[in-house]
Design an enzyme around this catalytic site. Structure first.
Site, mmCIF file in Angstrom:
data_model
loop_
_atom_site.group_PDB
_atom_site.id
_atom_site.type_symbol
_atom_site.label_atom_id
_atom_site.label_comp_id
_atom_site.label_asym_id
_atom_site.label_seq_id
_atom_site.Cartn_x
_atom_site.Cartn_y
_atom_site.Cartn_z
ATOM 1 N N TYR A 19 0.839 -1.196 0.000
ATOM 2 C CA TYR A 19 0.000 0.000 0.000
ATOM 3 C C TYR A 19 0.882 1.257 0.000
ATOM 4 C CZ TYR A 19 -3.147 3.616 1.689
ATOM 5 O OH TYR A 19 -3.844 4.801 1.842
ATOM 6 N N GLU A 41 -11.920 5.413 4.082
ATOM 7 C CA GLU A 41 -11.521 6.250 5.222
ATOM 8 C C GLU A 41 -12.682 6.447 6.199
ATOM 9 O OE1 GLU A 41 -8.561 7.086 6.045
ATOM 10 O OE2 GLU A 41 -7.438 6.994 4.174
ATOM 11 N N TRP A 49 -6.254 1.373 10.126
ATOM 12 C CA TRP A 49 -6.232 1.337 8.672
ATOM 13 C C TRP A 49 -5.906 -0.074 8.194
ATOM 14 C CZ3 TRP A 49 -8.463 3.376 4.902
ATOM 15 C CH2 TRP A 49 -7.961 3.312 3.603
#
Length: 186
Positions: A19, A41, A49
């Protein structure tokens, strides 16, 4: 990759490293991708996350490949189906926010031509380079994320507090928060 040094937060495993190396901080100018990050988000609020990234493909499948047009028209039946989907975060408020945010997203696109045009207008189309030396130098919000958050809420978005907006800005390259020495700084 000219050196192997990365921002310290991404050293957990391959999911984070991939990522970081391929997406985080890359300027996004595609409305579908911009919406994908916004949806993810908002689901991340209050969670890690990493949890969201590990469920990303499930989110992609459950939310029609992040097609904001389709999501904006989800029925109550579809919402109930999503609430039963163990592959995503089954939070009713966040699922309903995804639908209402897709509706608000469409309105912003109608007004500005694209969501990216709207969002990037806050930085005059240029990424903000914070040049953090260490992870401790990276903020979780800013005066700009406060401003964008307020504007999004005024436009009908939910789950878009300043911290969520700042994380979105980082993910979509509006803010360059790669630490000094990270190969992605350039």
């Amino acid at each position: 990759m000219e050196n192997n040094y990365r921002c310290g937060w991404c050293e957990k495993d391959d999911l984070y490293r991939d990522y970081h190396d391929k997406e985080w901080g890359q300027p996004v100018h595609d409305d579908r991708i911009m919406f994908e990050f916004l949806l993810l988000e908002t689901f991340q609020a209050g969670l890690s996350w990493y949890t969201i990234l590990s469920k990303r493909e499930n989110f992609r499948s459950a939310f029609d490949n992040f097609d904001f047009e389709r999501i904006s028209r989800y029925s109550e039946s579809k919402i109930q189906t999503l609430l039963q989907d163990s592959g995503i975060i089954r939070n009713q408020q966040k699922i309903r926010a995804a639908v209402s945010n897709a509706q608000a997203y469409r309105k912003v696109r109608e007004e500005f031509g694209s969501f990216c045009s709207y969002f990037w207008s806050f930085t005059n189309g240029e990424p903000i380079d914070n040049t953090p030396q260490t992870l401790a130098d990276i903020p979780t919000s800013s005066a700009l994320s406060d401003l964008i958050s307020k504007d999004l809420k005024k436009r009908g978005f939910t789950f878009v507090g300043s911290t969520v907006v700042y994380a979105h800005m980082q993910a979509t390259g509006m803010v360059n928060d790669h630490v000094a020495g990270c190969w992605k700084r350039k």
